[in-house]
Design a protein around this motif. Structure first.
Motif, PDB file in Angstrom:
ATOM      1  N   GLN A 197      -3.033   4.132  -0.633  1.00 43.15           N
ATOM      2  CA  GLN A 197      -4.492   4.247  -0.687  1.00 43.15           C
ATOM      3  C   GLN A 197      -5.091   4.200   0.730  1.00 43.15           C
ATOM      4  O   GLN A 197      -4.464   3.689   1.662  1.00 43.15           O
ATOM      5  N   PRO A 198      -6.304   4.723   0.911  1.00 41.68           N
ATOM      6  CA  PRO A 198      -6.952   4.663   2.227  1.00 41.68           C
ATOM      7  C   PRO A 198      -6.996   3.233   2.774  1.00 41.68           C
ATOM      8  O   PRO A 198      -7.224   2.282   2.014  1.00 41.68           O
ATOM      9  N   ASN A 199      -6.724   3.096   4.063  1.00 41.24           N
ATOM     10  CA  ASN A 199      -6.702   1.816   4.771  1.00 41.24           C
ATOM     11  C   ASN A 199      -5.570   0.889   4.333  1.00 41.24           C
ATOM     12  O   ASN A 199      -5.555  -0.279   4.682  1.00 41.24           O
ATOM     13  N   ASP A 200      -4.621   1.396   3.563  1.00 44.40           N
ATOM     14  CA  ASP A 200      -3.446   0.611   3.175  1.00 44.40           C
ATOM     15  C   ASP A 200      -2.245   1.168   3.941  1.00 44.40           C
ATOM     16  O   ASP A 200      -2.379   2.131   4.704  1.00 44.40           O
ATOM     17  N   ASP A 201      -1.090   0.574   3.746  1.00 43.88           N
ATOM     18  CA  ASP A 201       0.102   1.011   4.469  1.00 43.88           C
ATOM     19  C   ASP A 201       1.343   0.817   3.610  1.00 43.88           C
ATOM     20  O   ASP A 201       1.258   0.273   2.507  1.00 43.88           O
ATOM     21  N   ILE A 202       2.485   1.262   4.130  1.00 44.68           N
ATOM     22  CA  ILE A 202       3.737   1.034   3.403  1.00 44.68           C
ATOM     23  C   ILE A 202       4.240  -0.384   3.626  1.00 44.68           C
ATOM     24  O   ILE A 202       5.059  -0.876   2.866  1.00 44.68           O
ATOM     25  N   ASP A 238      -3.439  11.802   5.645  1.00 45.91           N
ATOM     26  CA  ASP A 238      -3.343  11.546   7.081  1.00 45.91           C
ATOM     27  C   ASP A 238      -2.900  10.106   7.306  1.00 45.91           C
ATOM     28  O   ASP A 238      -3.442   9.179   6.698  1.00 45.91           O
ATOM     29  N   GLY A 239      -1.924   9.947   8.201  1.00 48.32           N
ATOM     30  CA  GLY A 239      -1.423   8.612   8.476  1.00 48.32           C
ATOM     31  C   GLY A 239      -1.115   8.393   9.936  1.00 48.32           C
ATOM     32  O   GLY A 239      -1.166   9.324  10.751  1.00 48.32           O
ATOM     33  N   LEU A 240      -0.797   7.155  10.244  1.00 50.90           N
ATOM     34  CA  LEU A 240      -0.330   6.775  11.566  1.00 50.90           C
ATOM     35  C   LEU A 240       1.042   6.145  11.376  1.00 50.90           C
ATOM     36  O   LEU A 240       1.172   5.139  10.670  1.00 50.90           O
ATOM     37  N   ASN A 292      -2.306   4.600   6.124  1.00 49.90           N
ATOM     38  CA  ASN A 292      -3.177   5.694   5.695  1.00 49.90           C
ATOM     39  C   ASN A 292      -4.479   5.568   6.477  1.00 49.90           C
ATOM     40  O   ASN A 292      -5.251   4.640   6.268  1.00 49.90           O
ATOM     41  N   VAL A 293      -4.727   6.515   7.382  1.00 50.47           N
ATOM     42  CA  VAL A 293      -5.941   6.500   8.198  1.00 50.47           C
ATOM     43  C   VAL A 293      -6.975   7.502   7.683  1.00 50.47           C
ATOM     44  O   VAL A 293      -8.029   7.669   8.294  1.00 50.47           O
ATOM     45  N   GLY A 294      -6.676   8.130   6.550  1.00 52.76           N
ATOM     46  CA  GLY A 294      -7.592   9.118   5.982  1.00 52.76           C
ATOM     47  C   GLY A 294      -8.498   8.506   4.933  1.00 52.76           C
ATOM     48  O   GLY A 294      -8.482   7.299   4.678  1.00 52.76           O
TER      49      GLY A 294
END
Length: 183
Positions: free
Chosen positions: A45-50, A68-70, A104-106
């Motif tokens: 989800q947006p603003n979350d990560d693995i 889009d991710g970082l 997730n940076v999108g």
């Protein structure tokens, strides 16, 4: 095309991986587990990560289908010296033992699939949310006998906490380093 989101492991299997990835609504769904490979699809989800992690002895391939991710990688959780933006159709190669995370940076879900060069989750693992996955990871530092869900059901659950039990008695522990940083 409708995807059957169950683990089809150790049997021949063909899947449209793009469709499976885009249709998956769970944080993590394991759809094939073999002796040497495992395939999971993920929705971040947006603003979350693995989640910052390292897989000991396991190489990892990640492909971004949508979003889009970082991507960050490094030799320790405090030294993530590699950073690169990732998006649709990018492939990420994570060497064994390398600390990594994808954020997730999108503004829409980040859809990806990952192939582990050695199973990293119990066959059939499904985590509907990131929080569910974190709860399971915390339980993996103990055996299934200490998991409240397992005690309640008095069975080996599908929740994933059997990984620590299995690892302690079957093979070296190799999953979720961020839950067990001493490993």
């Amino acid at each position: 095309m409708s995807i059957d989101f169950k683990d089809h492991g150790k049997k021949p299997y063909v899947v449209n991986i793009e469709d499976a990835t885009l249709q998956n609504e769970n944080y993590r769904t394991t759809i094939w587990t073999g002796e040497k490979l495992q395939l999971t699809v993920m929705t971040i989800q947006p603003n979350d990560d693995i989640g910052l992690e390292a897989h000991h002895g396991i190489d990892q391939f990640i492909r971004i289908e949508e979003g889009d991710g970082l991507c960050m990688m490094g030799d320790s959780e405090d030294d993530l010296y590699f950073e690169q933006k990732v998006s649709d159709d990018d492939a990420i190669f994570v060497p064994a033992d390398k600390w990594h995370n994808i954020i997730n940076v999108g503004d829409k879900p980040l859809k990806l699939y990952t192939v582990y060069g050695g199973p990293d989750h119990l066959p059939g693992t499904v985590h509907p949310t990131h929080e569910d996955a974190e709860n399971v990871h915390q339980n993996q530092s103990t055996s299934f006998a200490n998991c409240s869900s397992c005690k309640q059901n008095n069975t080996l659950p599908h929740c994933g906490c059997t990984a620590a039990f299995k690892a302690a008695f079957v093979r070296p522990f190799n999953v979720f380093s961020y839950a067990n940083p001493t490993r």
